[in-house]
Scaffold this active site. Structure first.
Site, PDB file in Angstrom:
ATOM      1  N   ASN A 168     102.630   4.714  -9.687  1.00  0.00           N
ATOM      2  CA  ASN A 168     102.012   3.299  -8.970  1.00  0.00           C
ATOM      3  C   ASN A 168     102.317   3.377  -7.466  1.00  0.00           C
ATOM      4  OD1 ASN A 168     101.197   2.297 -11.520  1.00  0.00           O
ATOM      5  ND2 ASN A 168     103.237   1.421 -11.856  1.00  0.00           N
TER       6      ASN A 168
ATOM      7  N   TYR B  29     114.713 -29.909  24.276  1.00  0.00           N
ATOM      8  CA  TYR B  29     115.293 -29.371  23.274  1.00  0.00           C
ATOM      9  C   TYR B  29     115.384 -30.139  22.354  1.00  0.00           C
ATOM     10  CZ  TYR B  29     118.759 -26.896  20.309  1.00  0.00           C
ATOM     11  OH  TYR B  29     119.219 -26.302  19.314  1.00  0.00           O
TER      12      TYR B  29
ATOM     13  N   THR C 273      80.858  -0.749   3.550  1.00  0.00           N
ATOM     14  CA  THR C 273      80.704  -2.179   4.121  1.00  0.00           C
ATOM     15  C   THR C 273      80.475  -2.886   2.842  1.00  0.00           C
ATOM     16  OG1 THR C 273      78.352  -2.155   4.242  1.00  0.00           O
ATOM     17  CG2 THR C 273      79.572  -1.671   6.330  1.00  0.00           C
ATOM     18  N   HIS C 274      81.293  -4.192   2.701  1.00  0.00           N
ATOM     19  CA  HIS C 274      81.149  -4.618   1.341  1.00  0.00           C
ATOM     20  C   HIS C 274      81.740  -4.086   0.231  1.00  0.00           C
ATOM     21  CE1 HIS C 274      78.358  -7.566   3.333  1.00  0.00           C
ATOM     22  NE2 HIS C 274      77.854  -6.393   3.808  1.00  0.00           N
TER      23      HIS C 274
ATOM     24  N   GLU D 266     101.940  -1.215  -1.979  1.00  0.00           N
ATOM     25  CA  GLU D 266     101.994  -2.492  -2.234  1.00  0.00           C
ATOM     26  C   GLU D 266     102.901  -3.595  -1.824  1.00  0.00           C
ATOM     27  OE1 GLU D 266     100.114  -2.082  -6.730  1.00  0.00           O
ATOM     28  OE2 GLU D 266     102.159  -1.868  -6.442  1.00  0.00           O
TER      29      GLU D 266
ATOM     30  N   ASN E 252     121.575 -24.814  25.581  1.00  0.00           N
ATOM     31  CA  ASN E 252     120.064 -24.823  25.538  1.00  0.00           C
ATOM     32  C   ASN E 252     119.471 -23.560  26.208  1.00  0.00           C
ATOM     33  OD1 ASN E 252     120.398 -27.161  23.988  1.00  0.00           O
ATOM     34  ND2 ASN E 252     119.593 -28.420  25.642  1.00  0.00           N
TER      35      ASN E 252
ATOM     36  N   SER F 287     106.236   3.653 -14.521  1.00  0.00           N
ATOM     37  CA  SER F 287     106.122   2.530 -15.282  1.00  0.00           C
ATOM     38  C   SER F 287     107.373   2.439 -16.327  1.00  0.00           C
ATOM     39  CB  SER F 287     104.673   2.314 -15.996  1.00  0.00           C
ATOM     40  OG  SER F 287     105.017   1.549 -17.129  1.00  0.00           O
TER      41      SER F 287
ATOM     42  N   LYS G 132     115.244 -18.715  14.815  1.00  0.00           N
ATOM     43  CA  LYS G 132     115.859 -17.367  14.775  1.00  0.00           C
ATOM     44  C   LYS G 132     115.562 -16.667  13.449  1.00  0.00           C
ATOM     45  CE  LYS G 132     119.324 -18.937  17.200  1.00  0.00           C
ATOM     46  NZ  LYS G 132     118.289 -20.115  17.789  1.00  0.00           N
TER      47      LYS G 132
ATOM     48  N   LYS H 211     101.897   6.335 -15.754  1.00  0.00           N
ATOM     49  CA  LYS H 211     101.699   5.904 -14.484  1.00  0.00           C
ATOM     50  C   LYS H 211     102.298   6.570 -13.318  1.00  0.00           C
ATOM     51  CE  LYS H 211      99.627   2.609 -13.987  1.00  0.00           C
ATOM     52  NZ  LYS H 211      99.960   1.110 -14.251  1.00  0.00           N
TER      53      LYS H 211
END
Ligand code: ARG
Length: 458
Positions: free
Chosen positions: A284, A316, A154-155, A289, A109, A276, A324, A282
Protein backbone atom coordinates in the site's frame (compact mmCIF):
# COMPACT_ATOMS: atom_id res chain seq x y z
CA UNK A 1 6.65 34.08 38.16
CA UNK A 2 4.42 36.71 36.59
CA UNK A 3 5.44 39.84 34.69
CA UNK A 4 2.41 41.56 36.23
CA UNK A 5 0.58 41.23 39.54
CA UNK A 6 0.84 44.57 41.33
CA UNK A 7 -2.74 45.36 40.53
CA UNK A 8 -4.13 42.01 41.67
CA UNK A 9 -5.25 40.93 45.13
CA UNK A 10 -5.28 37.26 44.37
CA UNK A 11 -3.53 35.05 41.81
CA UNK A 12 -5.03 33.26 38.83
CA UNK A 13 -7.05 30.12 39.38
CA UNK A 14 -5.32 26.89 38.60
CA UNK A 15 -7.77 26.22 35.80
CA UNK A 16 -7.07 29.57 34.19
CA UNK A 17 -3.34 29.13 34.53
CA UNK A 18 -3.50 25.78 32.81
CA UNK A 19 -5.89 27.09 30.18
CA UNK A 20 -3.88 30.15 29.26
CA UNK A 21 -0.31 28.98 29.67
CA UNK A 22 1.66 28.67 26.45
CA UNK A 23 5.10 27.59 27.62
CA UNK A 24 4.52 24.01 26.47
CA UNK A 25 4.47 25.21 22.85
CA UNK A 26 6.07 28.65 22.74
CA UNK A 27 9.24 27.24 24.30
CA UNK A 28 10.26 26.83 20.67
CA UNK A 29 10.79 30.58 20.69
CA UNK A 30 13.48 30.33 23.36
CA UNK A 31 16.40 31.21 21.14
CA UNK A 32 14.65 34.03 19.25
CA UNK A 33 13.45 35.41 22.60
CA UNK A 34 16.98 35.42 23.97
CA UNK A 35 18.58 36.87 20.82
CA UNK A 36 15.92 39.57 20.70
CA UNK A 37 16.37 40.38 24.37
CA UNK A 38 20.13 40.66 23.98
CA UNK A 39 19.69 43.10 21.11
CA UNK A 40 17.16 44.98 23.24
CA UNK A 41 19.69 45.19 26.10
CA UNK A 42 22.21 46.71 23.69
CA UNK A 43 19.56 49.22 22.59
CA UNK A 44 18.84 50.09 26.23
CA UNK A 45 22.54 50.74 26.68
CA UNK A 46 22.59 53.05 23.65
CA UNK A 47 19.57 54.84 25.14
CA UNK A 48 21.44 55.32 28.42
CA UNK A 49 19.13 53.07 30.44
CA UNK A 50 21.69 50.34 31.05
CA UNK A 51 25.34 50.98 31.79
CA UNK A 52 27.85 49.04 29.70
CA UNK A 53 28.52 46.83 32.74
CA UNK A 54 24.85 46.12 33.29
CA UNK A 55 24.34 45.34 29.63
CA UNK A 56 27.35 43.00 29.66
CA UNK A 57 26.04 41.22 32.74
CA UNK A 58 22.58 40.76 31.25
CA UNK A 59 23.83 39.63 27.86
CA UNK A 60 26.09 37.13 29.58
CA UNK A 61 23.20 35.77 31.64
CA UNK A 62 21.16 35.30 28.45
CA UNK A 63 24.06 33.41 26.86
CA UNK A 64 24.28 31.07 29.84
CA UNK A 65 20.54 30.50 29.76
CA UNK A 66 20.64 29.67 26.07
CA UNK A 67 23.41 27.20 26.67
CA UNK A 68 21.72 25.40 29.56
CA UNK A 69 18.29 25.43 27.90
CA UNK A 70 19.52 23.27 25.03
CA UNK A 71 18.75 20.46 27.47
CA UNK A 72 14.96 19.94 27.27
CA UNK A 73 15.01 19.13 30.98
CA UNK A 74 15.64 22.86 31.55
CA UNK A 75 11.88 23.34 31.28
CA UNK A 76 11.02 20.61 33.79
CA UNK A 77 8.67 21.91 36.46
CA UNK A 78 8.49 25.42 34.94
CA UNK A 79 5.06 26.95 35.49
CA UNK A 80 5.70 30.30 33.81
CA UNK A 81 2.90 31.77 31.76
CA UNK A 82 4.90 31.85 28.53
CA UNK A 83 8.41 31.74 27.11
CA UNK A 84 9.00 35.46 27.70
CA UNK A 85 8.21 35.07 31.38
CA UNK A 86 10.35 31.95 31.63
CA UNK A 87 13.34 33.69 30.08
CA UNK A 88 13.09 36.75 32.29
CA UNK A 89 12.72 34.65 35.45
CA UNK A 90 15.79 32.63 34.55
CA UNK A 91 17.83 35.72 33.74
CA UNK A 92 16.87 37.28 37.03
CA UNK A 93 18.01 34.14 38.80
CA UNK A 94 21.38 34.53 37.12
CA UNK A 95 21.97 38.28 36.94
CA UNK A 96 20.00 39.45 39.96
CA UNK A 97 18.31 42.84 40.29
CA UNK A 98 19.93 44.36 37.21
CA UNK A 99 17.73 42.09 35.11
CA UNK A 100 14.70 44.03 36.34
CA UNK A 101 15.59 46.71 33.81
CA UNK A 102 15.48 44.47 30.73
CA UNK A 103 11.78 45.00 30.13
CA UNK A 104 12.05 48.82 30.23
CA UNK A 105 9.60 50.24 27.72
CA UNK A 106 9.04 46.83 26.20
CA UNK A 107 5.81 44.86 25.94
CA UNK A 108 5.30 41.19 25.34
CA UNK A 109 3.02 42.22 22.49
CA UNK A 110 5.97 43.44 20.44
CA UNK A 111 8.25 40.78 21.88
CA UNK A 112 6.05 37.95 20.68
CA UNK A 113 5.89 39.60 17.27
CA UNK A 114 9.69 39.86 17.20
CA UNK A 115 10.24 36.29 18.36
CA UNK A 116 7.77 34.87 15.86
CA UNK A 117 9.33 36.88 13.04
CA UNK A 118 12.81 35.64 13.97
CA UNK A 119 11.56 32.07 14.14
CA UNK A 120 9.66 32.39 10.88
CA UNK A 121 12.66 33.77 8.98
CA UNK A 122 14.58 30.60 9.82
CA UNK A 123 11.64 28.32 9.18
CA UNK A 124 10.89 29.86 5.78
CA UNK A 125 14.51 29.44 4.72
CA UNK A 126 14.59 25.89 6.00
CA UNK A 127 11.35 24.83 4.31
CA UNK A 128 12.40 26.64 1.13
CA UNK A 129 15.55 24.49 1.06
CA UNK A 130 13.47 21.35 1.46
CA UNK A 131 11.33 22.44 -1.49
CA UNK A 132 14.47 22.88 -3.59
CA UNK A 133 15.76 19.45 -2.63
CA UNK A 134 12.53 17.89 -3.83
CA UNK A 135 12.73 19.89 -7.06
CA UNK A 136 16.23 18.53 -7.69
CA UNK A 137 14.97 14.97 -7.26
CA UNK A 138 12.13 15.60 -9.72
CA UNK A 139 14.69 16.70 -12.31
CA UNK A 140 16.79 13.60 -11.67
CA UNK A 141 13.75 11.42 -12.18
CA UNK A 142 12.88 13.30 -15.38
CA UNK A 143 16.36 12.62 -16.73
CA UNK A 144 16.28 8.94 -15.79
CA UNK A 145 13.36 8.37 -18.18
CA UNK A 146 13.80 11.33 -20.44
CA UNK A 147 12.26 9.71 -23.55
CA UNK A 148 9.30 8.03 -21.86
CA UNK A 149 5.90 8.89 -23.33
CA UNK A 150 2.83 8.84 -21.12
CA UNK A 151 -0.80 9.76 -21.59
CA UNK A 152 -1.58 13.21 -20.23
CA UNK A 153 -5.05 13.34 -18.69
CA UNK A 154 -7.94 15.71 -18.47
CA UNK A 155 -11.00 14.56 -16.52
CA UNK A 156 -8.81 11.54 -15.72
CA UNK A 157 -9.37 10.40 -19.32
CA UNK A 158 -6.45 9.94 -21.69
CA UNK A 159 -6.11 13.25 -23.50
CA UNK A 160 -2.83 13.74 -25.37
CA UNK A 161 0.58 12.11 -25.27
CA UNK A 162 3.25 13.96 -23.30
CA UNK A 163 6.83 13.25 -22.36
CA UNK A 164 7.38 12.01 -18.81
CA UNK A 165 9.83 14.87 -18.11
CA UNK A 166 7.19 17.33 -19.27
CA UNK A 167 4.80 15.92 -16.69
CA UNK A 168 7.40 16.18 -13.92
CA UNK A 169 8.33 19.71 -14.96
CA UNK A 170 4.73 20.71 -14.30
CA UNK A 171 5.35 19.85 -10.63
CA UNK A 172 8.72 21.57 -10.79
CA UNK A 173 6.91 24.80 -11.72
CA UNK A 174 4.40 24.41 -8.88
CA UNK A 175 7.18 23.92 -6.36
CA UNK A 176 9.16 26.82 -7.84
CA UNK A 177 6.17 29.06 -7.09
CA UNK A 178 5.92 27.60 -3.59
CA UNK A 179 9.58 28.35 -3.04
CA UNK A 180 8.96 31.93 -4.10
CA UNK A 181 6.01 32.11 -1.69
CA UNK A 182 8.26 31.06 1.20
CA UNK A 183 10.72 33.78 0.23
CA UNK A 184 7.86 36.27 0.13
CA UNK A 185 6.67 35.12 3.57
CA UNK A 186 10.20 35.61 4.83
CA UNK A 187 10.30 39.13 3.41
CA UNK A 188 6.98 39.97 5.06
CA UNK A 189 8.31 38.83 8.43
CA UNK A 190 11.69 40.47 8.03
CA UNK A 191 10.82 43.82 9.63
CA UNK A 192 11.78 44.69 13.19
CA UNK A 193 8.87 45.52 15.52
CA UNK A 194 10.61 46.44 18.83
CA UNK A 195 10.01 50.01 19.94
CA UNK A 196 6.29 49.64 19.34
CA UNK A 197 5.59 49.15 23.04
CA UNK A 198 2.27 47.60 23.95
CA UNK A 199 0.52 49.44 21.12
CA UNK A 200 1.40 53.14 21.29
CA UNK A 201 5.14 53.16 20.70
CA UNK A 202 7.81 52.92 23.36
CA UNK A 203 8.19 55.79 25.78
CA UNK A 204 11.96 55.48 25.55
CA UNK A 205 14.07 56.86 22.72
CA UNK A 206 15.21 53.53 21.37
CA UNK A 207 17.28 53.35 18.25
CA UNK A 208 14.97 51.09 16.27
CA UNK A 209 17.09 51.04 13.11
CA UNK A 210 20.04 49.98 15.24
CA UNK A 211 18.07 47.04 16.70
CA UNK A 212 17.03 46.07 13.17
CA UNK A 213 20.66 46.05 12.04
CA UNK A 214 21.72 44.15 15.15
CA UNK A 215 19.21 41.37 14.39
CA UNK A 216 19.72 41.38 10.63
CA UNK A 217 16.28 42.72 9.72
CA UNK A 218 15.71 44.46 6.38
CA UNK A 219 14.02 47.42 8.09
CA UNK A 220 11.60 48.43 10.82
CA UNK A 221 7.82 48.18 11.04
CA UNK A 222 6.07 51.49 10.52
CA UNK A 223 3.13 51.57 12.91
CA UNK A 224 3.03 50.44 16.53
CA UNK A 225 -0.68 49.59 16.55
CA UNK A 226 -0.25 47.49 13.43
CA UNK A 227 2.54 45.57 15.14
CA UNK A 228 0.37 44.60 18.09
CA UNK A 229 -2.52 43.56 15.87
CA UNK A 230 -0.79 42.01 12.85
CA UNK A 231 -0.36 38.34 12.13
CA UNK A 232 -0.31 38.63 8.33
CA UNK A 233 3.27 37.44 8.21
CA UNK A 234 2.21 34.19 9.88
CA UNK A 235 -0.68 33.84 7.43
CA UNK A 236 1.73 34.33 4.53
CA UNK A 237 3.86 31.47 5.79
CA UNK A 238 0.79 29.30 6.33
CA UNK A 239 -0.43 30.05 2.83
CA UNK A 240 2.94 29.05 1.38
CA UNK A 241 2.85 25.86 3.45
CA UNK A 242 -0.71 25.18 2.29
CA UNK A 243 -0.04 25.57 -1.44
CA UNK A 244 3.05 23.37 -1.04
CA UNK A 245 0.92 20.72 0.63
CA UNK A 246 -1.75 21.03 -2.07
CA UNK A 247 0.89 20.41 -4.72
CA UNK A 248 2.38 17.53 -2.77
CA UNK A 249 -1.09 16.12 -2.36
CA UNK A 250 -1.78 16.24 -6.10
CA UNK A 251 1.53 14.52 -6.81
CA UNK A 252 0.67 11.93 -4.17
CA UNK A 253 -2.75 11.37 -5.71
CA UNK A 254 -1.29 10.95 -9.21
CA UNK A 255 1.21 8.42 -8.01
CA UNK A 256 -1.24 6.50 -5.87
CA UNK A 257 -3.19 6.05 -9.10
CA UNK A 258 -0.21 5.44 -11.38
CA UNK A 259 1.19 2.79 -9.04
CA UNK A 260 -2.15 0.99 -8.68
CA UNK A 261 -2.78 -2.30 -10.49
CA UNK A 262 -5.22 -0.46 -12.74
CA UNK A 263 -2.53 1.85 -14.10
CA UNK A 264 0.55 -0.17 -13.26
CA UNK A 265 3.16 2.28 -14.49
CA UNK A 266 4.98 3.17 -11.33
CA UNK A 267 6.62 0.88 -8.82
CA UNK A 268 6.95 2.45 -5.40
CA UNK A 269 9.94 1.22 -3.41
CA UNK A 270 9.35 -1.25 -0.59
CA UNK A 271 10.77 1.28 1.82
CA UNK A 272 7.90 3.73 1.35
CA UNK A 273 5.00 1.27 1.26
CA UNK A 274 3.25 -0.88 3.86
CA UNK A 275 1.64 -4.29 3.89
CA UNK A 276 -1.71 -5.40 5.18
CA UNK A 277 -2.17 -7.24 8.45
CA UNK A 278 -4.66 -9.53 6.73
CA UNK A 279 -4.09 -9.56 2.97
CA UNK A 280 -0.65 -10.94 2.26
CA UNK A 281 -0.42 -9.60 -1.30
CA UNK A 282 -0.90 -5.94 -0.43
CA UNK A 283 1.69 -3.21 -0.97
CA UNK A 284 0.00 0.00 0.00
CA UNK A 285 1.14 3.56 -0.82
CA UNK A 286 0.82 4.79 2.78
CA UNK A 287 3.61 7.37 2.49
CA UNK A 288 1.74 9.14 -0.31
CA UNK A 289 -1.62 8.76 1.40
CA UNK A 290 -0.24 10.39 4.54
CA UNK A 291 1.15 13.29 2.51
CA UNK A 292 -2.29 13.68 0.96
CA UNK A 293 -3.90 13.47 4.39
CA UNK A 294 -1.56 15.99 5.98
CA UNK A 295 -2.47 18.51 3.30
CA UNK A 296 -5.83 18.74 5.03
CA UNK A 297 -4.20 19.37 8.36
CA UNK A 298 -1.91 22.13 7.07
CA UNK A 299 -4.62 24.01 5.20
CA UNK A 300 -6.61 23.64 8.43
CA UNK A 301 -3.83 25.55 10.19
CA UNK A 302 -4.17 28.39 7.69
CA UNK A 303 -7.91 28.54 8.16
CA UNK A 304 -7.59 28.32 11.93
CA UNK A 305 -5.43 31.43 12.09
CA UNK A 306 -7.55 33.28 9.56
CA UNK A 307 -10.62 32.61 11.66
CA UNK A 308 -8.81 33.56 14.84
CA UNK A 309 -7.73 36.97 13.52
CA UNK A 310 -10.94 37.81 11.68
CA UNK A 311 -12.98 40.41 13.63
CA UNK A 312 -10.39 40.97 16.35
CA UNK A 313 -10.65 44.56 17.52
CA UNK A 314 -7.40 46.48 17.30
CA UNK A 315 -4.88 45.91 18.72
CA UNK A 316 -3.55 42.91 20.66
CA UNK A 317 -5.99 40.36 22.04
CA UNK A 318 -5.04 37.18 23.78
CA UNK A 319 -6.72 35.25 20.97
CA UNK A 320 -3.53 35.95 19.08
CA UNK A 321 -1.60 33.51 21.21
CA UNK A 322 -3.47 30.90 19.18
CA UNK A 323 -1.20 31.71 16.21
CA UNK A 324 1.76 29.65 17.27
CA UNK A 325 0.46 26.11 17.39
CA UNK A 326 -0.87 26.18 13.80
CA UNK A 327 2.32 27.87 12.67
CA UNK A 328 4.60 25.30 14.26
CA UNK A 329 2.33 22.46 13.23
CA UNK A 330 2.27 23.57 9.60
CA UNK A 331 6.06 24.01 9.55
CA UNK A 332 6.60 20.53 10.99
CA UNK A 333 4.12 18.82 8.68
CA UNK A 334 5.28 20.51 5.50
CA UNK A 335 8.92 19.79 6.32
CA UNK A 336 8.20 16.12 7.02
CA UNK A 337 6.01 15.81 3.92
CA UNK A 338 8.67 17.33 1.66
CA UNK A 339 11.24 14.95 3.06
CA UNK A 340 8.89 11.99 2.58
CA UNK A 341 8.07 13.04 -0.99
CA UNK A 342 11.77 13.35 -1.77
CA UNK A 343 12.37 9.80 -0.58
CA UNK A 344 9.46 8.51 -2.68
CA UNK A 345 10.72 10.37 -5.76
CA UNK A 346 14.26 9.12 -5.46
CA UNK A 347 13.19 5.50 -5.03
CA UNK A 348 10.35 5.20 -7.55
CA UNK A 349 10.67 3.25 -10.80
CA UNK A 350 8.76 3.93 -14.00
CA UNK A 351 7.84 1.05 -16.32
CA UNK A 352 7.81 3.15 -19.51
CA UNK A 353 6.35 0.43 -21.72
CA UNK A 354 3.08 0.41 -19.79
CA UNK A 355 2.10 4.07 -20.18
CA UNK A 356 3.36 3.91 -23.75
CA UNK A 357 1.06 0.96 -24.43
CA UNK A 358 -1.79 2.99 -22.92
CA UNK A 359 -0.91 5.80 -25.30
CA UNK A 360 -0.91 3.46 -28.30
CA UNK A 361 -4.15 1.73 -27.61
CA UNK A 362 -6.13 4.87 -26.91
CA UNK A 363 -6.86 7.64 -29.40
CA UNK A 364 -4.62 10.30 -27.87
CA UNK A 365 -3.29 10.97 -31.38
CA UNK A 366 -6.70 12.28 -32.49
CA UNK A 367 -5.74 15.92 -31.85
CA UNK A 368 -2.46 15.47 -33.70
CA UNK A 369 -4.36 14.16 -36.73
CA UNK A 370 -6.97 16.92 -36.66
CA UNK A 371 -4.28 19.58 -36.38
CA UNK A 372 -2.40 18.04 -39.30
CA UNK A 373 -5.58 18.25 -41.38
CA UNK A 374 -5.89 21.90 -40.38
CA UNK A 375 -2.24 22.57 -41.27
CA UNK A 376 -2.98 21.15 -44.72
CA UNK A 377 -5.99 23.35 -45.37
CA UNK A 378 -9.06 21.75 -43.78
CA UNK A 379 -10.88 24.16 -41.44
CA UNK A 380 -10.24 22.98 -37.87
CA UNK A 381 -13.88 22.49 -37.03
CA UNK A 382 -14.32 20.21 -40.02
CA UNK A 383 -11.05 18.41 -39.24
CA UNK A 384 -12.37 17.81 -35.73
CA UNK A 385 -15.55 16.25 -37.18
CA UNK A 386 -13.61 14.02 -39.56
CA UNK A 387 -11.26 12.68 -36.91
CA UNK A 388 -14.15 12.30 -34.49
CA UNK A 389 -15.87 10.10 -37.05
CA UNK A 390 -12.64 8.14 -37.54
CA UNK A 391 -12.41 7.52 -33.79
CA UNK A 392 -16.08 6.51 -33.59
CA UNK A 393 -15.74 3.99 -36.41
CA UNK A 394 -12.47 2.66 -34.94
CA UNK A 395 -13.98 2.25 -31.50
CA UNK A 396 -16.93 0.38 -33.03
CA UNK A 397 -14.64 -1.92 -34.97
CA UNK A 398 -12.12 -2.30 -32.17
CA UNK A 399 -9.35 -0.61 -34.16
CA UNK A 400 -6.39 1.22 -32.65
CA UNK A 401 -4.47 3.98 -34.50
CA UNK A 402 -1.80 1.52 -35.68
CA UNK A 403 -4.51 -0.37 -37.61
CA UNK A 404 -4.74 2.53 -40.07
CA UNK A 405 -2.38 3.62 -42.85
CA UNK A 406 -2.26 6.30 -45.53
CA UNK A 407 -4.39 4.25 -47.95
CA UNK A 408 -7.13 3.34 -45.49
CA UNK A 409 -7.21 6.88 -44.10
CA UNK A 410 -7.62 8.33 -47.61
CA UNK A 411 -10.39 5.85 -48.21
CA UNK A 412 -12.08 6.91 -44.98
CA UNK A 413 -12.03 10.58 -45.99
CA UNK A 414 -10.41 12.39 -48.92
CA UNK A 415 -9.08 15.13 -46.65
CA UNK A 416 -6.47 12.61 -45.46
CA UNK A 417 -3.56 12.90 -47.84
CA UNK A 418 -0.29 11.06 -48.26
CA UNK A 419 2.02 11.08 -45.22
CA UNK A 420 -0.64 11.86 -42.64
CA UNK A 421 -0.61 8.33 -41.26
CA UNK A 422 2.75 9.26 -39.73
CA UNK A 423 0.76 11.07 -37.03
CA UNK A 424 -0.80 7.82 -35.91
CA UNK A 425 2.49 7.34 -34.09
CA UNK A 426 2.24 9.39 -30.87
CA UNK A 427 5.94 10.29 -31.03
CA UNK A 428 5.30 12.15 -34.28
CA UNK A 429 2.59 14.27 -32.69
CA UNK A 430 4.99 15.24 -29.91
CA UNK A 431 7.30 16.72 -32.54
CA UNK A 432 4.58 19.13 -33.62
CA UNK A 433 4.62 20.68 -30.13
CA UNK A 434 8.01 22.32 -30.08
CA UNK A 435 6.42 25.57 -28.95
CA UNK A 436 8.00 27.02 -25.78
CA UNK A 437 6.21 25.42 -22.83
CA UNK A 438 5.02 22.53 -25.02
CA UNK A 439 5.86 18.84 -24.89
CA UNK A 440 8.00 18.69 -28.07
CA UNK A 441 11.18 16.71 -27.39
CA UNK A 442 13.48 19.67 -28.03
CA UNK A 443 11.28 22.07 -26.06
CA UNK A 444 11.30 19.63 -23.13
CA UNK A 445 15.07 19.08 -23.28
CA UNK A 446 15.54 22.86 -23.25
CA UNK A 447 13.05 23.26 -20.39
CA UNK A 448 14.85 20.58 -18.40
CA UNK A 449 18.21 22.26 -18.87
CA UNK A 450 16.71 25.61 -18.02
CA UNK A 451 15.06 24.18 -14.89
CA UNK A 452 18.47 22.95 -13.70
CA UNK A 453 19.93 26.39 -14.23
CA UNK A 454 17.07 28.11 -12.45
CA UNK A 455 17.27 25.74 -9.51
CA UNK A 456 20.98 26.42 -9.10
CA UNK A 457 20.30 30.16 -8.79
CA UNK A 458 17.29 29.87 -6.44
N1 ARG B 1 1.95 34.55 25.20
C1 ARG B 1 1.44 35.72 24.58
C2 ARG B 1 1.16 35.44 23.09
O1 ARG B 1 1.66 34.48 22.61
C3 ARG B 1 2.45 36.82 24.67
C4 ARG B 1 1.86 38.15 24.65
C5 ARG B 1 1.15 38.39 25.92
N2 ARG B 1 0.57 39.69 25.94
C6 ARG B 1 -0.46 39.97 26.68
N3 ARG B 1 -0.90 41.16 26.61
N4 ARG B 1 -1.02 39.10 27.47
O2 ARG B 1 0.45 36.16 22.43
Amino acid sequence: MKLWGGRFESGPSEIFERFSGSLHFDRRLLEPDIRGSQAFARALERAGILTPEERAQIVQAFDELLEESRDPAAFDGATDEDIHTFVIRKVKEKAGAVADKIHTGRSRNEQVSLDTRLWLREAATHVGEAVKQLMAKLLDLAETYKDAVIPGYTHLRRAQAVLWPHYLLAYFEMFARDHERFLAARRAANLMPLGSGALAGSGFALDREGIARDLGFAGITRNSMDVSADRDFALDFLYAASTTMLHLSRLAEDWILYSSEEFGWLELADGVTSGSSLMPQKKNPDSLELIRGKAGRVTGCLHALMMTTKSLPLTYNRDMQEDKEPLFEAADQVTASLQMARTVVESVALRPEIPFAAVQKSWVVATDLAEELARRGTAFHEAHQIVGALVLSSVREGKVPADWNDASLAQFHPAFTAGMARLLDPREGLKTREIPGGTGPQAVAAALAEARRRLSTM
